[in-house]
Design a protein around this motif. Structure first.
Motif, PDB file in Angstrom:
ATOM      1  N   LEU A 261       0.837  -1.212  -0.019  1.00 55.91           N
ATOM      2  CA  LEU A 261      -0.280  -0.212   0.427  1.00 55.91           C
ATOM      3  C   LEU A 261       0.825   0.826  -0.243  1.00 55.91           C
ATOM      4  N   PRO A 262       0.544   2.379  -0.732  1.00 59.42           N
ATOM      5  CA  PRO A 262      -1.064   2.656  -1.445  1.00 59.42           C
ATOM      6  C   PRO A 262      -0.898   1.686  -2.684  1.00 59.42           C
ATOM      7  N   CYS A 263       0.141   2.294  -3.607  1.00 61.85           N
ATOM      8  CA  CYS A 263       0.188   0.968  -5.200  1.00 61.85           C
ATOM      9  C   CYS A 263      -1.163   0.680  -4.800  1.00 61.85           C
ATOM     10  N   ASP A 264      -1.129  -1.004  -4.271  1.00 63.06           N
ATOM     11  CA  ASP A 264      -1.693  -1.620  -4.988  1.00 63.06           C
ATOM     12  C   ASP A 264      -3.326  -1.770  -4.254  1.00 63.06           C
ATOM     13  N   ILE A 265      -3.523  -0.665  -4.025  1.00 63.94           N
ATOM     14  CA  ILE A 265      -4.543  -0.360  -3.760  1.00 63.94           C
ATOM     15  C   ILE A 265      -6.077  -0.408  -4.563  1.00 63.94           C
ATOM     16  N   PRO A 266      -5.837  -0.059  -5.693  1.00 66.15           N
ATOM     17  CA  PRO A 266      -6.944  -0.097  -6.437  1.00 66.15           C
ATOM     18  C   PRO A 266      -7.248  -1.491  -6.677  1.00 66.15           C
ATOM     19  N   ALA A 267      -6.050  -2.139  -7.462  1.00 66.62           N
ATOM     20  CA  ALA A 267      -6.074  -3.707  -7.351  1.00 66.62           C
ATOM     21  C   ALA A 267      -6.878  -4.065  -5.965  1.00 66.62           C
ATOM     22  N   ILE A 268      -6.568  -4.067  -4.986  1.00 65.09           N
ATOM     23  CA  ILE A 268      -7.171  -5.315  -3.766  1.00 65.09           C
ATOM     24  C   ILE A 268      -8.446  -4.504  -3.980  1.00 65.09           C
ATOM     25  N   LEU A 269      -9.477  -3.678  -3.778  1.00 66.74           N
ATOM     26  CA  LEU A 269     -10.616  -2.931  -4.133  1.00 66.74           C
ATOM     27  C   LEU A 269     -10.758  -3.620  -5.175  1.00 66.74           C
ATOM     28  N   ALA A 270     -10.819  -3.784  -6.381  1.00 65.17           N
ATOM     29  CA  ALA A 270     -11.611  -4.865  -7.193  1.00 65.17           C
ATOM     30  C   ALA A 270     -11.896  -6.208  -7.178  1.00 65.17           C
ATOM     31  N   THR A 271     -10.547  -6.078  -6.075  1.00 62.85           N
ATOM     32  CA  THR A 271     -11.215  -7.777  -5.920  1.00 62.85           C
ATOM     33  C   THR A 271     -11.801  -7.978  -4.775  1.00 62.85           C
ATOM     34  N   ILE A 272     -11.880  -6.731  -3.855  1.00 61.93           N
ATOM     35  CA  ILE A 272     -13.117  -7.106  -3.244  1.00 61.93           C
ATOM     36  C   ILE A 272     -14.366  -6.554  -3.830  1.00 61.93           C
ATOM     37  N   ASP A 273     -14.351  -6.273  -4.408  1.00 62.26           N
ATOM     38  CA  ASP A 273     -15.715  -5.241  -5.163  1.00 62.26           C
ATOM     39  C   ASP A 273     -16.565  -6.661  -6.465  1.00 62.26           C
ATOM     40  N   LYS A 274     -15.592  -7.523  -6.853  1.00 59.25           N
ATOM     41  CA  LYS A 274     -16.190  -9.105  -7.429  1.00 59.25           C
ATOM     42  C   LYS A 274     -15.904  -9.971  -6.562  1.00 59.25           C
ATOM     43  N   ALA A 275     -15.832  -9.777  -5.185  1.00 57.85           N
ATOM     44  CA  ALA A 275     -16.255 -10.668  -4.231  1.00 57.85           C
ATOM     45  C   ALA A 275     -17.820  -9.769  -3.420  1.00 57.85           C
ATOM     46  N   LEU A 276     -18.371  -8.902  -3.574  1.00 63.34           N
ATOM     47  CA  LEU A 276     -19.177  -8.588  -2.858  1.00 63.34           C
ATOM     48  C   LEU A 276     -20.763  -8.289  -4.199  1.00 63.34           C
ATOM     49  N   SER A 277     -20.428  -9.173  -5.450  1.00 60.66           N
ATOM     50  CA  SER A 277     -21.214  -9.557  -6.285  1.00 60.66           C
ATOM     51  C   SER A 277     -21.359 -11.493  -6.418  1.00 60.66           C
ATOM     52  N   TRP A 278     -20.619 -11.865  -5.487  1.00 59.38           N
ATOM     53  CA  TRP A 278     -20.754 -13.236  -5.170  1.00 59.38           C
ATOM     54  C   TRP A 278     -22.296 -13.364  -3.882  1.00 59.38           C
ATOM     55  N   ASP A 279     -22.952 -14.226  -3.815  1.00 59.91           N
ATOM     56  CA  ASP A 279     -24.063 -14.252  -2.936  1.00 59.91           C
ATOM     57  C   ASP A 279     -23.522 -14.740  -1.839  1.00 59.91           C
ATOM     58  N   GLU A 280     -23.184 -14.215  -0.715  1.00 66.57           N
ATOM     59  CA  GLU A 280     -22.946 -14.466   0.529  1.00 66.57           C
ATOM     60  C   GLU A 280     -22.539 -16.155   0.889  1.00 66.57           C
ATOM     61  N   SER A 281     -23.474 -17.151   0.446  1.00 64.39           N
ATOM     62  CA  SER A 281     -23.665 -18.800   0.243  1.00 64.39           C
ATOM     63  C   SER A 281     -21.543 -19.280   0.008  1.00 64.39           C
ATOM     64  N   GLU A 282     -21.594 -18.269  -0.582  1.00 69.31           N
ATOM     65  CA  GLU A 282     -19.690 -18.708  -1.298  1.00 69.31           C
ATOM     66  C   GLU A 282     -19.169 -18.192  -0.185  1.00 69.31           C
ATOM     67  N   PHE A 283     -18.832 -17.377   0.372  1.00 72.69           N
ATOM     68  CA  PHE A 283     -18.026 -18.125   1.185  1.00 72.69           C
ATOM     69  C   PHE A 283     -18.180 -18.796   2.902  1.00 72.69           C
ATOM     70  N   ARG A 284     -17.568 -18.654   3.375  1.00 77.86           N
ATOM     71  CA  ARG A 284     -17.113 -19.965   4.523  1.00 77.86           C
ATOM     72  C   ARG A 284     -18.265 -19.353   5.551  1.00 77.86           C
ATOM     73  N   PRO A 285     -18.313 -20.413   6.258  1.00 77.34           N
ATOM     74  CA  PRO A 285     -19.968 -20.230   6.876  1.00 77.34           C
ATOM     75  C   PRO A 285     -19.729 -19.807   8.083  1.00 77.34           C
ATOM     76  N   PHE A 286     -20.182 -19.720   9.287  1.00 81.88           N
ATOM     77  CA  PHE A 286     -20.220 -18.784  10.278  1.00 81.88           C
ATOM     78  C   PHE A 286     -20.149 -20.565  10.910  1.00 81.88           C
ATOM     79  N   PHE A 287     -18.957 -19.467  12.039  1.00 84.10           N
ATOM     80  CA  PHE A 287     -18.761 -20.671  12.956  1.00 84.10           C
ATOM     81  C   PHE A 287     -18.130 -20.071  14.678  1.00 84.10           C
ATOM     82  N   ILE A 288     -17.592 -20.746  15.705  1.00 89.28           N
ATOM     83  CA  ILE A 288     -18.130 -20.824  16.830  1.00 89.28           C
ATOM     84  C   ILE A 288     -15.942 -21.064  17.104  1.00 89.28           C
ATOM     85  N   GLY A 289     -14.996 -20.220  17.447  1.00 89.67           N
ATOM     86  CA  GLY A 289     -14.226 -20.636  17.813  1.00 89.67           C
ATOM     87  C   GLY A 289     -13.675 -21.379  18.684  1.00 89.67           C
ATOM     88  N   THR A 290     -13.061 -22.395  18.678  1.00 89.85           N
ATOM     89  CA  THR A 290     -12.431 -23.394  19.952  1.00 89.85           C
ATOM     90  C   THR A 290     -11.151 -23.428  20.117  1.00 89.85           C
TER      91      THR A 290
END
Length: 291
Positions: A261-290
């Motif tokens: 950072l900061p030079c890679d910020i545009p690429a990182i934000l693009a990665t986040i924006d792409k992921a925000l288009s996915w349904d939330e079911s595509e991410f890891r499930p909720f869990f309680i840590g042990t």
């Protein structure tokens, strides 16, 4: 070699030799942390014992040891001269040692002051992992971090001025929905002032035996979903303007975000924006840590 309590170290120290210098955590009040809630109680190991462990490690591993991590949860709280003696001894006994690292909370760094931090650098301490968690005072109070925003900043600046590498940890989602944006903006602001060598992202996961899990079950704290966490990460990253290296090297995170950072910020934000288009079911499930 002896070890008491849970083995707890940053993923970036996976290849490091672990020699326990302290046991437990002297603060042990953070509402999100379960590691030492059931013990063991904090104590400093005798320097002689620590040296004997270093000697044994030298016999077993010899010249293969390039990095040394001194657990447990807040080894920076160890009396300065004792910690300095351990660092100096490790440097003498382990011929190829390049890095010595500890965990250290801001309040204990501030208590030591600059001269003691400089003494530790001269003794060979090379990196400190600090749990910033948030740059927002209300969030820090709620999670019972034990340090204010200003103390976090002062500690970070002190470590950097002393010539010790600084790795600051940020917890995404720890503020809940109502303070998410403020948490992200204020944390980015603190990072810009501190200018740490590394910023490492963690996503809040409720853990057993913690007050945060109790609040969630009682409806007193609402968690962010994957999209909420990623939007928070986006705000955080787009507001960082200092030079630092970003990592999200942890199993709790929804995405692997890293770069200079900061030079890679545009690429990182693009990665986040792409992921925000996915349904939330595509991410890891909720869990309680042990752990």
């Amino acid at each position: 070699m002896k070890y008491e309590g849970p083995i707890y170290r940053p993923p970036s120290e996976a290849d490091s030799l672990l020699i326990q210098a302290t046991v437990g955590c002297p603060h042990n009040k953070c509402t999100f942390c379960m590691v030492y809630k059931k013990g063991p109680k904090y104590r400093v190991r005798p320097v002689g014992e620590i040296k004997r462990d270093i000697d044994e490690a030298a016999r077993i591993y010899g010249s293969r040891v390039k990095s040394l991590f001194l657990p447990a949860g807040n080894t920076i709280a160890m009396p300065t001269e004792q910690l300095a003696e351990v660092c100096e001894y490790a440097r003498r006994v382990l011929p190829r040692l390049e890095r010595i690292t500890v965990y250290g909370s801001a309040q204990y760094i501030c208590k030591k002051g600059f001269q003691e931090m400089k003494r530790l650098r001269e003794a060979g301490l090379s990196r400190i992992h600090v749990g910033l968690e948030s740059g927002h005072d209300l969030v820090l109070r709620r999670i019972k971090k034990g340090a204010t925003r200003q103390q976090q900043i002062e500690a970070g600046l002190m470590v950097r001025e002393a010539g010790i590498e600084l790795s600051e940890y940020v917890i995404l989602g720890i503020a809940g929905p109502e303070l998410s944006e403020e948490h992200a903006v204020e944390t980015a602001s603190a990072i810009n002032i501190i200018s740490p060598d590394f910023v490492r992202l963690r996503t809040f996961v409720p853990k057993i035996n913690t007050l945060m899990l109790h609040w969630i079950r009682k409806g007193k704290f609402k968690m962010l979903g994957p999209h909420g966490v990623l939007r928070e990460a986006r705000i955080l990253i787009e507001n960082i303007n200092t030079r630092t290296k970003l990592f999200s090297d942890h199993y709790t995170n929804y995405l692997n975000l890293q770069g200079d950072l900061p030079c890679d910020i545009p690429a990182i934000l693009a990665t986040i924006d792409k992921a925000l288009s996915w349904d939330e079911s595509e991410f890891r499930p909720f869990f309680i840590g042990t752990q």
